[in-house]
Design a protein around this motif. Structure first.
Motif, PDB file in Angstrom:
ATOM      1  N   ASP A  69       1.048  -1.189  -0.076  1.00 58.98           N
ATOM      2  CA  ASP A  69      -0.120  -0.040   0.107  1.00 58.98           C
ATOM      3  C   ASP A  69       0.860   1.217  -0.016  1.00 58.98           C
ATOM      4  OD1 ASP A  69      -2.109   1.914   0.375  1.00 58.98           O
ATOM      5  OD2 ASP A  69      -2.259   1.374   2.420  1.00 58.98           O
ATOM      6  N   PRO A  70       0.985   2.055  -1.045  1.00 59.84           N
ATOM      7  CA  PRO A  70       1.688   3.334  -1.138  1.00 59.84           C
ATOM      8  C   PRO A  70       1.447   4.402   0.084  1.00 59.84           C
ATOM      9  CG  PRO A  70       0.036   3.473  -2.747  1.00 59.84           C
ATOM     10  CD  PRO A  70      -0.329   1.938  -2.044  1.00 59.84           C
ATOM     11  N   ALA A  71       0.287   4.376   0.909  1.00 58.05           N
ATOM     12  CA  ALA A  71      -0.073   5.520   1.596  1.00 58.05           C
ATOM     13  C   ALA A  71       0.868   5.506   2.748  1.00 58.05           C
ATOM     14  CB  ALA A  71      -1.616   4.982   2.312  1.00 58.05           C
ATOM     15  N   PRO A  72       1.400   4.502   3.297  1.00 59.40           N
ATOM     16  CA  PRO A  72       2.452   4.825   4.320  1.00 59.40           C
ATOM     17  C   PRO A  72       3.702   5.602   3.917  1.00 59.40           C
ATOM     18  CG  PRO A  72       1.615   2.775   4.724  1.00 59.40           C
ATOM     19  CD  PRO A  72       1.084   3.129   3.490  1.00 59.40           C
ATOM     20  N   ALA A  73       3.844   5.736   2.765  1.00 61.43           N
ATOM     21  CA  ALA A  73       5.105   6.338   1.883  1.00 61.43           C
ATOM     22  C   ALA A  73       4.737   7.618   1.705  1.00 61.43           C
ATOM     23  CB  ALA A  73       5.666   5.475   1.057  1.00 61.43           C
ATOM     24  N   ALA A  74       3.643   7.824   1.663  1.00 61.49           N
ATOM     25  CA  ALA A  74       3.115   9.321   1.221  1.00 61.49           C
ATOM     26  C   ALA A  74       3.788  10.347   2.076  1.00 61.49           C
ATOM     27  CB  ALA A  74       1.815   9.563   0.947  1.00 61.49           C
TER      28      ALA A  74
END
Length: 109
Positions: free
Chosen positions: A92-97
């Motif tokens: 999931d890319p959300a934690p890296a945003a």
């Protein structure tokens, strides 16, 4: 179809190369080469057929105890296999945003 043995590939279908299809999550790519003189002729025939028809072959392969589906493409003078990622392999890319930027008090932009 039984599971492929370690390092074997089975062609399972063909699609037109470069058509406006929804992109699939693609993992690492591998350049394939024939293993021994007996494999050279089928390799050259498949390479020529894919090139003439502008097709991408779909193949299953087994590496590291896991069976994968992936496209076989012609790249220069070799056949390349791109491994398609399974849903559990996509993070999931959300934690890296990055956090939203907030203006500092007292400063104007």
């Amino acid at each position: 179809m039984p599971a492929a043995d370690h390092g074997t590939r089975h062609r399972t279908g063909r699609i037109h190369a470069g058509r406006g299809r929804r992109p699939a999550p693609i993992g690492p790519g591998y350049c394939l080469q024939p293993q021994g003189p007996a494999a050279a002729k089928p390799y050259v025939l498949l390479l020529g057929a894919l090139r003439r028809a502008s097709k991408v072959a779909l193949a299953t392969s087994a590496w590291h105890g896991r069976e994968r589906l992936g496209p076989l493409r012609v790249r220069g003078e070799v056949i390349a296999l791109d491994a398609l990622l399974r849903p559990d392999e996509i993070r999931d890319p959300a934690p890296a945003a990055p956090a939203p930027a907030r203006p500092r008090p007292g400063r104007t932009g």
